[in-house]
Design a protein around this motif. Structure first.
Motif, PDB file in Angstrom:
ATOM      1  N   THR A  91      -3.718   3.732  77.576  1.00  0.00           N
ATOM      2  CA  THR A  91      -4.983   4.405  77.945  1.00  0.00           C
ATOM      3  C   THR A  91      -5.241   4.573  79.100  1.00  0.00           C
ATOM      4  O   THR A  91      -5.095   3.884  80.152  1.00  0.00           O
ATOM      5  CB  THR A  91      -5.811   3.490  77.229  1.00  0.00           C
ATOM      6  OG1 THR A  91      -6.068   3.042  75.947  1.00  0.00           O
ATOM      7  CG2 THR A  91      -7.597   4.348  77.560  1.00  0.00           C
ATOM      8  N   ASN A 115     -11.096  14.334  70.381  1.00  0.00           N
ATOM      9  CA  ASN A 115     -10.048  14.972  69.688  1.00  0.00           C
ATOM     10  C   ASN A 115      -9.011  13.993  69.004  1.00  0.00           C
ATOM     11  O   ASN A 115      -8.217  13.245  69.960  1.00  0.00           O
ATOM     12  CB  ASN A 115      -9.420  16.175  70.638  1.00  0.00           C
ATOM     13  CG  ASN A 115     -10.087  17.207  70.780  1.00  0.00           C
ATOM     14  OD1 ASN A 115     -11.171  17.420  71.305  1.00  0.00           O
ATOM     15  ND2 ASN A 115      -9.334  18.528  69.932  1.00  0.00           N
ATOM     16  N   SER A 116      -9.060  13.647  67.861  1.00  0.00           N
ATOM     17  CA  SER A 116      -8.162  12.599  67.254  1.00  0.00           C
ATOM     18  C   SER A 116      -6.969  13.169  66.501  1.00  0.00           C
ATOM     19  O   SER A 116      -7.483  14.032  65.542  1.00  0.00           O
ATOM     20  CB  SER A 116      -9.011  11.444  66.457  1.00  0.00           C
ATOM     21  OG  SER A 116     -10.162  11.129  67.392  1.00  0.00           O
ATOM     22  N   GLN A 141      -3.202   9.533  68.509  1.00  0.00           N
ATOM     23  CA  GLN A 141      -3.548  10.268  70.029  1.00  0.00           C
ATOM     24  C   GLN A 141      -5.047  10.582  69.871  1.00  0.00           C
ATOM     25  O   GLN A 141      -5.562  11.198  68.911  1.00  0.00           O
ATOM     26  CB  GLN A 141      -2.719  11.243  70.374  1.00  0.00           C
ATOM     27  CG  GLN A 141      -2.970  11.794  71.810  1.00  0.00           C
ATOM     28  CD  GLN A 141      -1.937  13.152  71.971  1.00  0.00           C
ATOM     29  OE1 GLN A 141      -2.348  14.136  71.792  1.00  0.00           O
ATOM     30  NE2 GLN A 141      -0.936  12.645  72.310  1.00  0.00           N
ATOM     31  N   THR A 142      -5.840  10.158  70.858  1.00  0.00           N
ATOM     32  CA  THR A 142      -7.245  10.753  71.184  1.00  0.00           C
ATOM     33  C   THR A 142      -7.699  10.684  72.434  1.00  0.00           C
ATOM     34  O   THR A 142      -7.561  10.174  73.471  1.00  0.00           O
ATOM     35  CB  THR A 142      -8.352   9.281  70.628  1.00  0.00           C
ATOM     36  OG1 THR A 142      -7.906   8.986  69.134  1.00  0.00           O
ATOM     37  CG2 THR A 142      -9.667   9.894  70.517  1.00  0.00           C
ATOM     38  N   THR A 143      -8.227  12.222  72.555  1.00  0.00           N
ATOM     39  CA  THR A 143      -8.859  12.521  73.957  1.00  0.00           C
ATOM     40  C   THR A 143     -10.244  12.509  73.862  1.00  0.00           C
ATOM     41  O   THR A 143     -10.731  13.198  72.768  1.00  0.00           O
ATOM     42  CB  THR A 143      -8.360  13.965  74.239  1.00  0.00           C
ATOM     43  OG1 THR A 143      -6.844  13.700  74.398  1.00  0.00           O
ATOM     44  CG2 THR A 143      -8.695  14.187  75.711  1.00  0.00           C
ATOM     45  N   THR A 198     -12.958  11.500  81.247  1.00  0.00           N
ATOM     46  CA  THR A 198     -12.041  11.776  80.275  1.00  0.00           C
ATOM     47  C   THR A 198     -11.336  10.629  79.862  1.00  0.00           C
ATOM     48  O   THR A 198     -10.746   9.835  80.919  1.00  0.00           O
ATOM     49  CB  THR A 198     -11.174  12.824  80.746  1.00  0.00           C
ATOM     50  OG1 THR A 198     -12.120  14.171  80.832  1.00  0.00           O
ATOM     51  CG2 THR A 198     -10.432  13.557  79.470  1.00  0.00           C
ATOM     52  N   SER A 199     -10.968  10.272  78.664  1.00  0.00           N
ATOM     53  CA  SER A 199     -10.013   9.100  78.482  1.00  0.00           C
ATOM     54  C   SER A 199      -9.039   9.586  77.380  1.00  0.00           C
ATOM     55  O   SER A 199      -9.386  10.667  76.547  1.00  0.00           O
ATOM     56  CB  SER A 199     -10.794   7.916  77.885  1.00  0.00           C
ATOM     57  OG  SER A 199     -11.227   8.158  76.481  1.00  0.00           O
ATOM     58  N   HIS A 200      -7.815   9.136  77.566  1.00  0.00           N
ATOM     59  CA  HIS A 200      -6.691   9.635  76.661  1.00  0.00           C
ATOM     60  C   HIS A 200      -6.251   8.238  76.153  1.00  0.00           C
ATOM     61  O   HIS A 200      -5.576   7.487  77.177  1.00  0.00           O
ATOM     62  CB  HIS A 200      -6.026  10.539  77.497  1.00  0.00           C
ATOM     63  CG  HIS A 200      -4.729  11.109  76.566  1.00  0.00           C
ATOM     64  ND1 HIS A 200      -4.783  12.154  75.914  1.00  0.00           N
ATOM     65  CD2 HIS A 200      -3.387  10.573  76.465  1.00  0.00           C
ATOM     66  CE1 HIS A 200      -3.620  12.311  75.198  1.00  0.00           C
ATOM     67  NE2 HIS A 200      -2.884  11.460  75.453  1.00  0.00           N
ATOM     68  N   THR A 201      -6.172   8.316  74.959  1.00  0.00           N
ATOM     69  CA  THR A 201      -5.204   6.880  74.439  1.00  0.00           C
ATOM     70  C   THR A 201      -4.316   7.592  73.481  1.00  0.00           C
ATOM     71  O   THR A 201      -4.432   8.326  72.625  1.00  0.00           O
ATOM     72  CB  THR A 201      -6.281   6.221  73.568  1.00  0.00           C
ATOM     73  OG1 THR A 201      -7.415   5.726  74.270  1.00  0.00           O
ATOM     74  CG2 THR A 201      -5.613   4.789  73.012  1.00  0.00           C
ATOM     75  N   GLU A 202      -3.113   6.819  73.579  1.00  0.00           N
ATOM     76  CA  GLU A 202      -1.836   7.226  72.869  1.00  0.00           C
ATOM     77  C   GLU A 202      -0.987   6.027  72.137  1.00  0.00           C
ATOM     78  O   GLU A 202      -0.811   5.215  73.034  1.00  0.00           O
ATOM     79  CB  GLU A 202      -1.105   8.075  73.528  1.00  0.00           C
ATOM     80  CG  GLU A 202       0.202   8.625  72.783  1.00  0.00           C
ATOM     81  CD  GLU A 202       0.954   9.826  73.709  1.00  0.00           C
ATOM     82  OE1 GLU A 202       2.065  10.298  73.200  1.00  0.00           O
ATOM     83  OE2 GLU A 202       0.275  10.060  74.697  1.00  0.00           O
TER      84      GLU A 202
END
Length: 330
Positions: free
Chosen positions: A32, A178-179, A241-243, A302-306
């Protein structure tokens, strides 16, 4: 109180779109990265260390009645049989323990305080507008492979604005997630099941009616939850993946005030000062941004989790307090 209501609405909304926890034996690794824009972002990069610059990698391990969440310098172990939560500091080799009963008391105290604060504010803030929370969830039909998983895209948009007025008229907050969901992720179901068992354990003995009353004190929340249930699409699957993008939308008056502040060399606040001092600086930075932006909106987080990997190979040592760690009083 307006800021409190906005904060509560955003917090609840974030819970609704956050990825489901990834609980047989299970080991899942995810990364994340959270990015703040403008002055706050520069401060985070300066003082936040490696995690702020490169993101944080966490490993979730589940085996039987135990679940561990591990990072570089900390870990949490939840034991459903013992009804205890262990918090580990891996740097100084120490840990603390909290029982489920203690956590329940904290939950009830938080509910009491929320209800009390809401009642106290009723008389003071009658002139403050009531906030509305809108949900829009769409399956875009897009598909792609991410880290070996076949995923489909679901976009959730949550908007917080003054009731009776549109976002364009009054300004507000817009959160977009966006998932990319995969239907077959090893161990995903087991982790969800563990989290549900944990939640049920915590709920035992808690005055759930009081929790709901405290929640209902915030205008628009009940209606928002019902609307979310009506509008949601098929969310079955695990978020690979979620942004998440959090942005402020300016009303015409706020946009004009920002322009005037900018001309005077000030920072220009958006949405009652939410954007703070870096509103104009971020607007200037956006001029050269590659990603398209919506006119009148300024992104501030902004967060990005993958999900990097998922499997069923577990090291039992990950679910134990290491030898030599010292128990600290809380």
């Amino acid at each position: 109180m307006k800021r409190v209501r906005l904060g509560a609405a955003i917090a609840v909304s974030a819970l609704l779109v956050s990825a489901a926890g990834v609980s047989a034996d299970v080991r899942v690794q995810q990364k994340t990265q959270v990015k703040f824009e403008g002055m706050l972002g520069r401060m985070m990069n300066l003082f936040g260390g490696k995690g702020a610059k490169e993101g944080v990698v966490q490993t979730v391990v589940v085996q039987g009645d135990r679940k561990a969440t591990l990072s570089d310098d900390a870990a949490e172990i939840v034991d459903l049989a013992e009804e205890k939560v262990y918090q580990l500091n891996l740097k100084n080799k120490s840990y603390t323990v909290k029982t489920f009963a203690e956590i329940r008391r904290e939950m009830e105290e938080a509910a009491r305080k929320a209800e009390e604060d809401a009642r106290k504010s009723e008389g003071r803030d009658k002139d403050q507008p009531e906030m509305q929370v809108d949900f829009d969830v769409k399956d875009t039909g897009q598909r792609k492979a991410i880290n070996g998983f076949d995923c489909r895209e679901v976009v959730t948009t949550i908007t917080v604005h003054e009731k009776g007025k549109s976002l364009e008229q009054a300004g507000g907050i817009v959160m977009t997630a966006n998932s990319w969901l995969a239907s077959k992720v090893p161990g995903a179901r087991e982790i969800v099941d563990f989290d549900l068992r944990y939640a049920k354990k915590l709920a035992q003995g808690v005055d759930t009616q009081q929790l709901m009353q405290a929640f209902a004190m915030y205008p628009g929340m009940k209606e928002a939850m019902e609307k979310f249930k009506r509008e949601q699409v098929n969310m079955d699957g695990t978020a690979v993946q979620t942004t998440l993008v959090l942005a402020a939308a300016a009303s015409p008056e706020q946009a004009q005030a920002q322009r005037e502040e900018g001309q005077r060399g000030g920072g220009g606040g958006l949405v009652g000062g939410l954007m703070g001092r870096f509103g104009k600086k971020k607007a200037d930075e956006n001029k050269d941004a590659k990603a398209p932006s919506t006119p009148g909106r300024t992104t501030f987080m902004t967060s990005h989790t993958e999900m990097l990997s998922a499997g069923t190979s577990v090291n039992p040592a990950d679910l134990q307090v290491p030898a030599g760690f010292k128990l600290k009083n809380q």
